[in-house]
Design a protein around this motif. Sequence first.
Motif, PDB file in Angstrom:
ATOM      1  N   GLY A  51      -6.023 -12.085   4.795  1.00 11.80           N
ATOM      2  CA  GLY A  51      -6.890 -12.378   3.664  1.00 11.80           C
ATOM      3  C   GLY A  51      -7.049 -11.216   2.702  1.00 11.80           C
ATOM      4  N   VAL A  52      -6.559 -10.034   3.099  1.00  7.84           N
ATOM      5  CA  VAL A  52      -6.581  -8.887   2.192  1.00  7.84           C
ATOM      6  C   VAL A  52      -5.695  -9.185   0.987  1.00  7.84           C
ATOM      7  CG1 VAL A  52      -5.810  -6.485   1.970  1.00  7.84           C
ATOM      8  CG2 VAL A  52      -7.087  -7.201   3.994  1.00  7.84           C
ATOM      9  N   THR A  53      -6.132  -8.733  -0.173  1.00  5.93           N
ATOM     10  CA  THR A  53      -5.359  -8.944  -1.400  1.00  5.93           C
ATOM     11  C   THR A  53      -4.873  -7.608  -1.956  1.00  5.93           C
ATOM     12  OG1 THR A  53      -7.268  -8.742  -2.876  1.00  5.93           O
ATOM     13  CG2 THR A  53      -6.806 -10.940  -1.945  1.00  5.93           C
ATOM     14  N   GLU A  54      -3.940  -7.680  -2.879  1.00 11.83           N
ATOM     15  CA  GLU A  54      -3.473  -6.459  -3.531  1.00 11.83           C
ATOM     16  C   GLU A  54      -4.602  -5.797  -4.311  1.00 11.83           C
ATOM     17  OE1 GLU A  54       0.006  -7.389  -5.801  1.00 11.83           O
ATOM     18  OE2 GLU A  54       1.230  -7.804  -4.016  1.00 11.83           O
ATOM     19  N   ALA A  55      -5.488  -6.606  -4.857  1.00  8.11           N
ATOM     20  CA  ALA A  55      -6.644  -6.054  -5.573  1.00  8.11           C
ATOM     21  C   ALA A  55      -7.534  -5.258  -4.619  1.00  8.11           C
ATOM     22  CB  ALA A  55      -7.437  -7.176  -6.244  1.00  8.11           C
ATOM     23  N   ASP A  56      -7.691  -5.739  -3.385  1.00  5.31           N
ATOM     24  CA  ASP A  56      -8.470  -4.995  -2.384  1.00  5.31           C
ATOM     25  C   ASP A  56      -7.837  -3.635  -2.121  1.00  5.31           C
ATOM     26  OD1 ASP A  56     -10.256  -7.126  -1.975  1.00  5.31           O
ATOM     27  OD2 ASP A  56      -8.968  -8.026  -0.455  1.00  5.31           O
ATOM     28  N   LEU A  57      -6.531  -3.613  -1.998  1.00  7.46           N
ATOM     29  CA  LEU A  57      -5.837  -2.361  -1.705  1.00  7.46           C
ATOM     30  C   LEU A  57      -5.871  -1.413  -2.905  1.00  7.46           C
ATOM     31  CD1 LEU A  57      -2.810  -3.872   0.253  1.00  7.46           C
ATOM     32  CD2 LEU A  57      -4.834  -2.737   1.204  1.00  7.46           C
ATOM     33  N   ASP A  58      -5.800  -1.960  -4.112  1.00 10.00           N
ATOM     34  CA  ASP A  58      -5.958  -1.132  -5.318  1.00 10.00           C
ATOM     35  C   ASP A  58      -7.328  -0.460  -5.312  1.00 10.00           C
ATOM     36  OD1 ASP A  58      -3.466  -1.970  -6.161  1.00 10.00           O
ATOM     37  OD2 ASP A  58      -4.245  -3.493  -7.540  1.00 10.00           O
ATOM     38  N   PHE A  70      -9.245   0.139  -2.789  1.00  9.51           N
ATOM     39  CA  PHE A  70      -9.317   1.093  -1.688  1.00  9.51           C
ATOM     40  C   PHE A  70      -8.766   2.461  -2.111  1.00  9.51           C
ATOM     41  CE2 PHE A  70      -6.589   2.876   1.748  1.00  9.51           C
ATOM     42  CZ  PHE A  70      -7.595   3.392   2.549  1.00  9.51           C
ATOM     43  N   VAL A  71      -7.607   2.467  -2.728  1.00  7.44           N
ATOM     44  CA  VAL A  71      -6.989   3.726  -3.166  1.00  7.44           C
ATOM     45  C   VAL A  71      -7.849   4.402  -4.238  1.00  7.44           C
ATOM     46  CG1 VAL A  71      -4.986   4.724  -4.343  1.00  7.44           C
ATOM     47  CG2 VAL A  71      -4.652   2.990  -2.563  1.00  7.44           C
ATOM     48  N   GLU A  72      -8.312   3.620  -5.185  1.00 10.18           N
ATOM     49  CA  GLU A  72      -9.118   4.179  -6.282  1.00 10.18           C
ATOM     50  C   GLU A  72     -10.466   4.693  -5.773  1.00 10.18           C
ATOM     51  OE1 GLU A  72      -9.095   0.824  -8.836  1.00 10.18           O
ATOM     52  OE2 GLU A  72      -6.943   1.036  -9.282  1.00 10.18           O
ATOM     53  N   GLU A  73     -11.002   4.038  -4.746  1.00  9.71           N
ATOM     54  CA  GLU A  73     -12.278   4.463  -4.185  1.00  9.71           C
ATOM     55  C   GLU A  73     -12.131   5.822  -3.480  1.00  9.71           C
ATOM     56  OE1 GLU A  73     -16.477   3.473  -3.346  1.00  9.71           O
ATOM     57  OE2 GLU A  73     -14.983   3.246  -4.932  1.00  9.71           O
ATOM     58  N   LEU A  79       0.831  -1.202   0.000  1.00 13.02           N
ATOM     59  CA  LEU A  79       0.000   0.000   0.000  1.00 13.02           C
ATOM     60  C   LEU A  79       0.864   1.251   0.000  1.00 13.02           C
ATOM     61  CD1 LEU A  79      -2.773   1.326   0.102  1.00 13.02           C
ATOM     62  CD2 LEU A  79      -2.751   1.055   2.598  1.00 13.02           C
ATOM     63  N   ARG A  80       1.965   1.231   0.746  1.00  7.17           N
ATOM     64  CA  ARG A  80       2.857   2.395   0.744  1.00  7.17           C
ATOM     65  C   ARG A  80       3.431   2.640  -0.651  1.00  7.17           C
ATOM     66  NH1 ARG A  80       4.661  -0.055   5.819  1.00  7.17           N
ATOM     67  NH2 ARG A  80       3.749   1.128   7.548  1.00  7.17           N
ATOM     68  N   ARG A  81       3.831   1.560  -1.314  1.00  4.10           N
ATOM     69  CA  ARG A  81       4.360   1.715  -2.675  1.00  4.10           C
ATOM     70  C   ARG A  81       3.284   2.228  -3.615  1.00  4.10           C
ATOM     71  NH1 ARG A  81       6.444  -3.523  -1.755  1.00  4.10           N
ATOM     72  NH2 ARG A  81       4.976  -4.359  -3.300  1.00  4.10           N
TER      73      ARG A  81
END
Length: 392
Positions: free
Chosen positions: A372-379, A381-384, A289-291
């Motif tokens: 269980g969080v995925t990179e897609a979830d974090l993507d 989150f940022v876009e939202e 997420l930091r990256r």
Amino acid sequence: MAGEWLTATANTNMFTYEVAPVFTLMEDIILSRMRAKVGWTGGDGILVPGGALANLYSVLAARYHKVPDVKFQGMKYLPQLVMFTSEQGHFSIKRSAAIMGIGTDNVIQIRCDGRGKMLVSDLESEVEAALARGCLPFYVNATCGTTVLGAYDPVHEIADVCQKHGLWLHVDGAWGGSVLMSNKHRHLLDGIERANSMTWNPHKLMGVPLQCSAILLKDKGILQACNSMQANYLFQQDKNYDMGYDTGDKAIQCGRHNDIFKLWLMWRSKGDRGFEDHVNKVFEHAEYLRRKIKGREGFEFVVEKGELTNVCFWYVPPSMRTLQPGVERDQQINTVAPKIKARMMESGATLVGYQPLGNLPNFFRMVISNPGVTEADLDFFVEEIERLGRDL
């Protein structure tokens, strides 16, 4: 979850060995294992519902250790007791002082640096100032995994001050203590073996079902001496087994829920390696997420290189990006996170907390503890955040 169901099914109290012999032994084994992770041999501890109560136990033990007569005579003839914690430490330290009659005014809050870590030079100065006022300093709380920034206070340096002045060192590792399960990240707690006590919440970073927290002590006997009433209608002293297993006499509670089974069963299932993988995974997610945020237009870090899995940042909408640093810009940015949070709640797609810190305007605090969080979830989150805040 199986441990949770079976715990409820058994519905067993944990105040004496004879009532819950198997669960009592499970607690003894697990707490011994946790103390070994700290670096202690022997010692003591008890499972408690949460970190706030664990911190209260630490203050009780520290006060008894400093002035044992307080158990019988109260505070009347004592000098003013004084405690120390960082300005970013958990509120439960001050509440413990209120509960115990020490008073919140006698909890000295030590300043922190820009990363949220206690300034040891300020601690030294405040201890000496308290002594000069005729007070009796007795307790220092080092926070390892602060609530907001996830900072780790420098335990070794704080331990030096405590050793110099004869102070009890407690480490509040409710949030960040579980890095002891990871060979890669346990360096964050360097010096922990020098503490007198530690709060550790497996129901946080380790993902154990609520409520499952521990207060751990380096030395055995203090909890028992501090809290025991030896009520002979419950804790008879002539039983045919070691009375040390009657944990109810060293607890603040009498009746106590059997929470240990959840942790014991999970540890048996996952093992040390499973918990280590769990902790390492959530750290990897935080770093991803930091990256993701770094260099992204409209995103600014509060602390770029965080120590734990707290990722704290501002989102600056396009309309505010030309504002010069200063009071006006801070005032406008202060309104952004609450508005985006409100839109998140209304849309129901995602949810994240925000807060101010000192003089800083409101910022988002994304805390990752679920492997269980995925990179897609974090993507997403940022876009939202961008989608919901673009027009502000």
